[in-house]
Design an enzyme around this catalytic site. Structure first.
Site, PDB file in Angstrom:
ATOM      1  N   LYS A  61     -25.960  12.636 -12.289  1.00  0.00           N
ATOM      2  CA  LYS A  61     -26.188  11.720 -11.166  1.00  0.00           C
ATOM      3  C   LYS A  61     -25.793  10.267 -11.441  1.00  0.00           C
ATOM      4  O   LYS A  61     -26.262   9.350 -10.768  1.00  0.00           O
ATOM      5  CB  LYS A  61     -27.651  11.770 -10.668  1.00  0.00           C
ATOM      6  N   HIS A 122     -21.883  16.940 -18.912  1.00  0.00           N
ATOM      7  CA  HIS A 122     -23.116  16.151 -18.980  1.00  0.00           C
ATOM      8  C   HIS A 122     -23.712  16.228 -20.385  1.00  0.00           C
ATOM      9  O   HIS A 122     -24.815  15.755 -20.612  1.00  0.00           O
ATOM     10  CB  HIS A 122     -24.154  16.669 -17.988  1.00  0.00           C
ATOM     11  N   SER A 152     -31.859   9.378  -7.978  1.00  0.00           N
ATOM     12  CA  SER A 152     -30.797  10.279  -7.537  1.00  0.00           C
ATOM     13  C   SER A 152     -31.032  11.697  -8.081  1.00  0.00           C
ATOM     14  O   SER A 152     -30.877  12.693  -7.359  1.00  0.00           O
ATOM     15  CB  SER A 152     -29.445   9.735  -8.010  1.00  0.00           C
TER      16      SER A 152
HETATM   17  P1  A3P Z   1     -27.267   8.874  -4.823  1.00  0.00           P
HETATM   18  O1  A3P Z   1     -28.108  10.100  -4.959  1.00  0.00           O
HETATM   19  O2  A3P Z   1     -27.980   7.648  -5.307  1.00  0.00           O
HETATM   20  O3  A3P Z   1     -26.719   8.693  -3.448  1.00  0.00           O
HETATM   21  P2  A3P Z   1     -22.987  12.718  -9.689  1.00  0.00           P
HETATM   22  O4  A3P Z   1     -21.640  12.890  -9.097  1.00  0.00           O
HETATM   23  O5  A3P Z   1     -22.989  12.282 -11.106  1.00  0.00           O
HETATM   24  O6  A3P Z   1     -23.850  13.906  -9.426  1.00  0.00           O
HETATM   25  O7  A3P Z   1     -23.660  11.474  -8.947  1.00  0.00           O
HETATM   26  C1  A3P Z   1     -24.057  11.549  -7.612  1.00  0.00           C
HETATM   27  C2  A3P Z   1     -24.461  10.168  -7.170  1.00  0.00           C
HETATM   28  O8  A3P Z   1     -23.267   9.360  -7.011  1.00  0.00           O
HETATM   29  C3  A3P Z   1     -25.144  10.174  -5.800  1.00  0.00           C
HETATM   30  O9  A3P Z   1     -26.015   9.041  -5.791  1.00  0.00           O
HETATM   31  C4  A3P Z   1     -23.942   9.992  -4.884  1.00  0.00           C
HETATM   32  O10 A3P Z   1     -24.256   9.553  -3.589  1.00  0.00           O
HETATM   33  C5  A3P Z   1     -23.176   8.914  -5.662  1.00  0.00           C
HETATM   34  N1  A3P Z   1     -21.782   8.828  -5.266  1.00  0.00           N
HETATM   35  C6  A3P Z   1     -20.853   9.796  -5.216  1.00  0.00           C
HETATM   36  N2  A3P Z   1     -19.679   9.337  -4.741  1.00  0.00           N
HETATM   37  C7  A3P Z   1     -19.870   8.021  -4.494  1.00  0.00           C
HETATM   38  C8  A3P Z   1     -19.030   6.976  -3.978  1.00  0.00           C
HETATM   39  N3  A3P Z   1     -17.775   7.210  -3.627  1.00  0.00           N
HETATM   40  N4  A3P Z   1     -19.566   5.736  -3.851  1.00  0.00           N
HETATM   41  C9  A3P Z   1     -20.847   5.493  -4.227  1.00  0.00           C
HETATM   42  N5  A3P Z   1     -21.685   6.447  -4.707  1.00  0.00           N
HETATM   43  C10 A3P Z   1     -21.203   7.688  -4.838  1.00  0.00           C
END
Ligand code: A3P
Length: 309
Positions: A61, A122, A152
């Protein structure tokens, strides 16, 4: 990989639905991992990448999917259509993921692709297959401030039916602080890559920096990958990787995973994409306790995290 194989990814998850459950965690060298990962750990460790492979490492996340999309677009000169050839986990396999058959493991997907591949992990630094360092693979690490990262993860654990039940928020904060969530301690994770970044030539980035100035950070990634793209292409990549566009893009918003596995009605994968959402979740008491513990756990390093005030 053929188009048919790419299409079959979602179908394979659908077929395995009856064996999808909130999998128990098993510790591997002190790191709790989903049982399917733990049971296959030797084969993961034995994976030998190609020196041209690009490695993206994060605590869950922290902005993994965002970085995968940026890198895929960079290596394909901003070709939006090409980067919609398949969903994120097929375009950029998840190294250690093992799920019930017939869902292909990360290793299976990787063996069907030609290098250079964009590989996600991860795993904390000490569990990364040594081949990545022996082959000097370019490695991008993305770190996100602990509080937003935890918020998140909390919502993700609610909607991801393969992860342990998160339980109430108050208890979740303690599990996070004790490193009991899947892939272990956030503190050890961000520190592990930080202390190795110079020796291993790791590009260490922050979610908050990408959010603040995506163009600047995308250009840093471009230079690190020894690429040289035009200003116009960079502008296009900034636009294509905005939160709004990635949320609407079926190839990056994880709608490829059936709703009985990722229940996006509980919480969307592309949830908020903001910095500072933690302020909507911590009570003053939780904040005090968390900050005191944070000082202790992070006292041996000086990683310039932001949004902790
Ligand atoms: P939130 O839950 O705070 O919205 P991962 O890809 O490591 O699983 O991380 C997911 C997190 O990155 C989520 O955070 C998601 O919304 C955010 N995220 C993914 N793409 C994004 C983007 N283009 N801009 C900003 N945040 C992004």
């Amino acid at each position: 990989m053929s188009e048919q194989e790419e299409m079959s990814y979602s179908q394979s998850i659908q077929e395995a639905s009856s064996s999808i459950t909130r999998f128990p965690l098993i510790p591997i060298r002190g790191v709790p991992l989903m049982n399917h990962i733990a049971n296959n750990f030797d084969s993961i460790q034995a994976f030998s990448p190609d020196p041209s492979d690009i490695f993206i490492a994060t605590y869950p996340k922290a902005g993994t999917t965002w970085t995968q999309e940026i890198v895929d677009l960079l290596v394909h000169n901003g070709d939006a259509e090409l980067c919609k050839r398949a969903p994120t986990p097929v375009r950029s396999p998840f190294l250690e993921i093992f799920s019930p058959p017939p869902i292909p493991s990360g290793l299976e997907l990787l063996t069907k692709m030609d290098p250079p591949r964009i590989i996600k992990t991860h795993l904390p630094f000490h569990l990364v297959p040594p081949g990545f360092w022996e082959n000097k693979c370019k490695t991008i690490y993305v770190a996100r401030n602990a509080k937003d990262n935890m918020v998140s993860y909390f919502y993700f654990d609610k909607m991801n039916m393969t992860q342990p039940e998160p339980g109430p928020w108050g208890g979740y904060v303690h599990k996070f602080m004790r490193g009991e969530l899947s892939w272990g301690s956030w503190y050890d994770h961000v520190k592990g890559y930080w202390v190795e970044r110079e020796k291993r030539n790791i590009l260490y980035l922050f979610f908050e920096d990408i959010k603040e100035n995506p163009r600047r950070e995308i250009e840093r990634i471009m230079r690190y990958l020894d690429l040289s793209l035009s200003d116009e292409v960079i502008s296009r990549i900034v636009e294509l990787t905005s939160f709004k566009n990635m949320k609407e893009n079926p190839m990056s918003n994880y709608t490829c995973i059936p709703s009985n596995v990722f229940d996006q009605s509980v919480s969307p994968f592309m949830r908020k994409g903001e910095v500072g959402d933690w302020k909507n979740h911590f009570t003053p008491e939780q904040l005090k306790m968390f900050d005191e513990d944070y000082e202790k756990q992070m006292k041996d390093v000086d990683i310039p995290f932001r949004s902790l005030i």
